[in-house]
Design a protein around this motif. Sequence first.
Motif, short mmCIF file in Angstrom:
data_model
loop_
_atom_site.label_atom_id
_atom_site.label_comp_id
_atom_site.label_asym_id
_atom_site.label_seq_id
_atom_site.Cartn_x
_atom_site.Cartn_y
_atom_site.Cartn_z
N GLY A 108 37.19 38.75 4.48
CA GLY A 108 36.64 40.07 4.75
C GLY A 108 35.75 40.11 5.96
N ASN A 109 35.83 41.21 6.71
CA ASN A 109 34.97 41.39 7.88
C ASN A 109 33.50 41.44 7.48
N LEU A 110 33.21 42.07 6.33
CA LEU A 110 31.81 42.16 5.90
C LEU A 110 31.27 40.80 5.47
N ASP A 111 32.16 39.91 5.02
CA ASP A 111 31.74 38.52 4.73
C ASP A 111 31.27 37.84 6.02
N VAL A 112 31.97 38.10 7.11
CA VAL A 112 31.59 37.53 8.41
C VAL A 112 30.21 38.03 8.82
N ARG A 128 23.97 36.77 -0.22
CA ARG A 128 22.89 37.62 -0.75
C ARG A 128 22.10 36.90 -1.85
N LYS A 129 22.80 36.04 -2.60
CA LYS A 129 22.12 35.28 -3.66
C LYS A 129 21.24 34.20 -3.06
N ASP A 130 21.81 33.39 -2.15
CA ASP A 130 21.06 32.30 -1.52
C ASP A 130 21.85 31.79 -0.31
N PRO A 131 21.42 32.12 0.90
CA PRO A 131 22.15 31.69 2.10
C PRO A 131 22.36 30.18 2.18
N GLU A 132 21.41 29.42 1.61
CA GLU A 132 21.52 27.96 1.69
C GLU A 132 22.70 27.46 0.86
N LEU A 133 23.02 28.14 -0.24
CA LEU A 133 24.20 27.77 -1.04
C LEU A 133 25.47 27.95 -0.23
N TRP A 134 25.53 29.03 0.54
CA TRP A 134 26.71 29.27 1.38
C TRP A 134 26.80 28.23 2.50
N SER A 158 27.43 36.48 6.80
CA SER A 158 27.21 35.07 7.15
C SER A 158 26.45 34.95 8.47
N HIS A 159 26.81 35.77 9.44
CA HIS A 159 26.10 35.73 10.73
C HIS A 159 24.64 36.12 10.53
N GLN A 160 24.39 37.09 9.67
CA GLN A 160 23.01 37.50 9.41
C GLN A 160 22.21 36.34 8.82
N ALA A 161 22.87 35.48 8.04
CA ALA A 161 22.20 34.33 7.42
C ALA A 161 22.07 33.15 8.39
N GLY A 162 22.52 33.35 9.64
CA GLY A 162 22.40 32.28 10.63
C GLY A 162 23.55 31.30 10.62
N ILE A 163 24.61 31.61 9.87
CA ILE A 163 25.80 30.73 9.82
C ILE A 163 26.88 31.45 10.61
#
Length: 583
Positions: free
Chosen positions: A260-264, A342-348, A267-272
Amino acid sequence: MDAVEDIKARLNIEDVVGEYVELRRAGRNYKGLSPFTAERTPSFMVSPEKAIWHDFSSGKGGNMFSFVMEMEGLDFKGALEHLARKAGVDLAQYRTGRSAETGKQKDRLYQALDLSVRFYQAQLRGNKSALEYLLKKRQFSKEIVLKFGLGYAPNTGRALVDFLQKKGFTPRELQQAGLSARSYRGGPRDMFRGRIMVPLMDAQGRALGFTARLLADEPDSPKYINTPQTMLYDKGRHVFGLHLAKEALRREGFAVLVEGNLDVIASHQAGIAQVVATAGTALTESHLKSINRFTGDIRLAFDQDKAGIAAAERAIPIAGKVGVTLGIITIPDGKDPDELVRKDPELWRKATQQHQYALDWLIEKYQHQLDLQTATGKRQFSDTLLRVVRQLPDQVEQDHFIDKIADVSGISREALQAKMTAIGSERRTLRRPKVDVTAASLPDVVKYQDHFMALVLLRPGLRDYMDLVSPEMLPQEAAQELFVHLVQHPDFGIETGAPVPAALSGLADYVKILGLQYDELYRDREDVDLINEVIYVRSELIKQHVKHQKARIASQLDDADDASALLAEVRELDNLLKNVSKE
């Protein structure tokens, strides 16, 4: 003057390269750290006088066009258009006939789409429901909304059409850009209405189209719709987010491909930022090739349901054909990347690091889904996996996975081989692949080639050492042409920095690169050192050539009715190695 020369006249190569590499003056040249390797000592050179660059750590080099091609993942046409925009050169004046008309048409569509992005952004600022959806429900920051150009399409029917027509665009142009459709009354209406708008950008950040998400629930309307196929947008080629992920792909060394585009965006917002998507369409060879321009390590983070498993099955052979390494990321608790972020960027972040090789993952999935104690389970297990294994281009990899399937299922290797042969009865499957003799160890071969050619070009006294070398040992066409020229004109001479003679005008950039290499590596070396060096690089060139030729011969032995000619060729190669080792 043609377009290329016009651009070169307006742009300085050090300015173009300097946008990507921090350069420092080093005499007449500039130096910097290679953008292609993780070196710590600068070996990347730019020569303003010769308008060329060369990276000693990777062996790459060329002019400003080849540099942009490498950095932006473009073909020559794309690099030409990119630099033309930077230089303010109108390429239309250099086009003729149909090509000129098509170019003007595309430019108009790009302009219409760029204005549409701005229009939708302005509409978003005035729509409370759309802002709440993005900022509160999706938890996107204002910065990320601006970065990805998110907007809102009003649900009035003709808002965008009226806006663009006032800007001078015709109904036909709006339809060609995928921005309008015909209403039941026959007039143009907005293609997208009452939707969150996500611009689809090319690798240079130009809008090609949109993904549109329904804002209010409407049972009879699809949640997501995309721009239809147009002159600019091809869903089978477009990789969403690539324009913002390029730097991260190079830095991290791998790409994460989500659905999904919104997944991208999350992820970018989380710095990944090494995360891209295929925008709601099946993975294609073109998608993987686009990403492979930046990294060959691609990891899929798709849903792990039946559809996701089927997508992996289709992707594995495509990855083998393109030559990329395909992995699978297992997301904890089966969540979407957006939910996990949204739950935890570090998990992603950790999930993207803990990938599994795609075919190993697929075997493990079916191992748990099927009962391998039954004949039916074994048949389904082998049917599915052997169809994937059969399409792997590498013989060693095929062999490895046949052994693994045999071990996991308890089916004999012989039975699996027989079954795979039956599956692919139209052609033999368990065989060595045809070998691309220039693919293996190409960076090393190119280095040896260029060092050898620099020595024999700039030091005519070393040309006696060309005797055991032949043009086909050189992997690049420019080197082959120059080699033939030197053989035909043994007294030909040239000084570094001197104008390239007319006879070599077609090889001007390559000759300049060799001059730059010679100045950096050999200018102050003693004659005896240069002799030892030319003998060494010649020896390495020949060894690589023999290695590749033997691999090619080995791949042909399976099909040969009479192997005597191939074996005679092997003996000739062995004799060549003996002659090299004598010196």
